[in-house]
Design an enzyme around this catalytic site. Sequence first.
Site, mmCIF file in Angstrom:
data_model
loop_
_atom_site.group_PDB
_atom_site.id
_atom_site.type_symbol
_atom_site.label_atom_id
_atom_site.label_comp_id
_atom_site.label_asym_id
_atom_site.label_seq_id
_atom_site.Cartn_x
_atom_site.Cartn_y
_atom_site.Cartn_z
ATOM 1 N N ASN A 1 0.871 -1.180 0.000
ATOM 2 C CA ASN A 1 0.000 0.000 0.000
ATOM 3 C C ASN A 1 0.907 1.230 0.000
ATOM 4 O OD1 ASN A 1 -1.814 2.043 0.500
ATOM 5 N ND2 ASN A 1 -2.293 1.399 2.598
ATOM 6 N N LYS B 1 0.151 4.224 -0.283
ATOM 7 C CA LYS B 1 -0.519 5.417 0.275
ATOM 8 C C LYS B 1 -0.299 6.616 -0.659
ATOM 9 C CE LYS B 1 -0.007 3.415 4.801
ATOM 10 N NZ LYS B 1 -0.133 3.569 6.228
ATOM 11 N N HIS C 1 -9.494 0.565 4.731
ATOM 12 C CA HIS C 1 -8.243 0.810 5.464
ATOM 13 C C HIS C 1 -8.553 1.730 6.644
ATOM 14 C CE1 HIS C 1 -4.241 2.270 6.423
ATOM 15 N NE2 HIS C 1 -3.778 1.214 5.800
ATOM 16 N N GLU D 1 -7.113 4.222 7.780
ATOM 17 C CA GLU D 1 -6.989 5.656 7.485
ATOM 18 C C GLU D 1 -8.249 6.172 6.786
ATOM 19 O OE1 GLU D 1 -3.162 5.515 5.524
ATOM 20 O OE2 GLU D 1 -2.261 4.943 7.428
ATOM 21 N N GLU E 1 -5.385 -5.511 10.446
ATOM 22 C CA GLU E 1 -4.409 -4.444 10.668
ATOM 23 C C GLU E 1 -4.709 -3.732 11.985
ATOM 24 O OE1 GLU E 1 -2.434 -3.052 6.875
ATOM 25 O OE2 GLU E 1 -4.311 -1.951 6.974
ATOM 26 N N GLY F 1 2.161 2.055 10.778
ATOM 27 C CA GLY F 1 3.044 3.213 10.637
ATOM 28 C C GLY F 1 3.704 3.630 11.935
ATOM 29 N N SER G 1 3.353 -2.367 10.359
ATOM 30 C CA SER G 1 4.810 -2.326 10.550
ATOM 31 C C SER G 1 5.481 -3.661 10.246
ATOM 32 C CB SER G 1 5.166 -1.848 11.965
ATOM 33 O OG SER G 1 4.667 -0.538 12.180
HETATM 34 C C1 PEP Z 1 -0.827 -0.038 6.082
HETATM 35 O O1 PEP Z 1 -0.967 1.154 5.927
HETATM 36 O O2 PEP Z 1 -1.672 -0.826 5.625
HETATM 37 C C2 PEP Z 1 0.331 -0.511 6.824
HETATM 38 C C3 PEP Z 1 0.347 -1.752 7.233
HETATM 39 O O3 PEP Z 1 1.338 0.395 7.039
HETATM 40 P P1 PEP Z 1 2.775 0.109 7.722
HETATM 41 O O4 PEP Z 1 3.294 -1.170 7.122
HETATM 42 O O5 PEP Z 1 3.603 1.283 7.388
HETATM 43 O O6 PEP Z 1 2.521 -0.059 9.176
#
Ligand code: PEP
Length: 252
Positions: A9, A11, A95, A97, A167, A173, A212
């Site tokens: 992703n 973003k 997601h 976000e 997630e 993040g 992460s």
């Molecule tokens: C995400 O935004 O789906 C995500 C898992 O981000 P990160 O790997 O940076 O934590």
Amino acid sequence: MRDFLVAGNWKMNGSSAGNAELVAGIIAGAPRSDRVRLVICPPFPYLAPVAAQAAGSGVAVGAQTVSQHESGAFTGEVAPGMLRDIGCEYVIVGHSERRELYGETSATVAEKVKAALDAGLKPIVCVGETLEQRESGSTESVVEEQLGAVIDKVGIAAFATAVVAYEPVWAIGTGKTASPEQAQEVHRHIRALLAGHESDIAAATQILYGGSMKGENAAGLLAMPDIDGGLIGGASLKAADFLAIAQAAAQG
Ligand code: PEP
């Protein structure tokens, strides 16, 4: 046995020149394994060129969100049929976000998943709890509500196509990853939730972990019985970092 799916992703990151280099690196280094599928999800303006570059490589392309509407007066929105038209195979839906910053509710997410499936896209349906919810012991009920809304709308059979991504919001993040055991516990619960509707579908549904994930922690997470890949944010922006996770999947 389920195959692994490793989805990047991106973003709101990238540029034409940078993407071309990143995609070339990913294609060149993708593991030669039938059991690992890679998906890259750039921002909307780059979907068509990235899809053109990735065509025939085995690396699939997905969008980061989609409208629940087919067409019409929805300024700024992108329809699922348009994504199919330009070569997208997947779309990330719900997601955290999108839920947090753009007010997407579980009902909206369910509508988007339905619209995506109707257009022939494979939705990657994101679920996960905040830190506060985890600490108050409501992780399972949060995931049940988020996923339940989608199952009620599209039916369990849709999960022969749809992918789930667990997630935990507190891990996205932040550099804080769920331990393999913490993630497995929720993945097992998600699979049990699906199995409560249809056990054959549940056994085949891919459930990804996101939060992460990186080369250093991927092998431990991917070794868990109910973790079938990753949804990767930060570590999907450099070919070497993304490929380290893909390699961990190929060796898993
Ligand atoms: C995400 O935004 O789906 C995500 C898992 O981000 P990160 O790997 O940076 O934590």
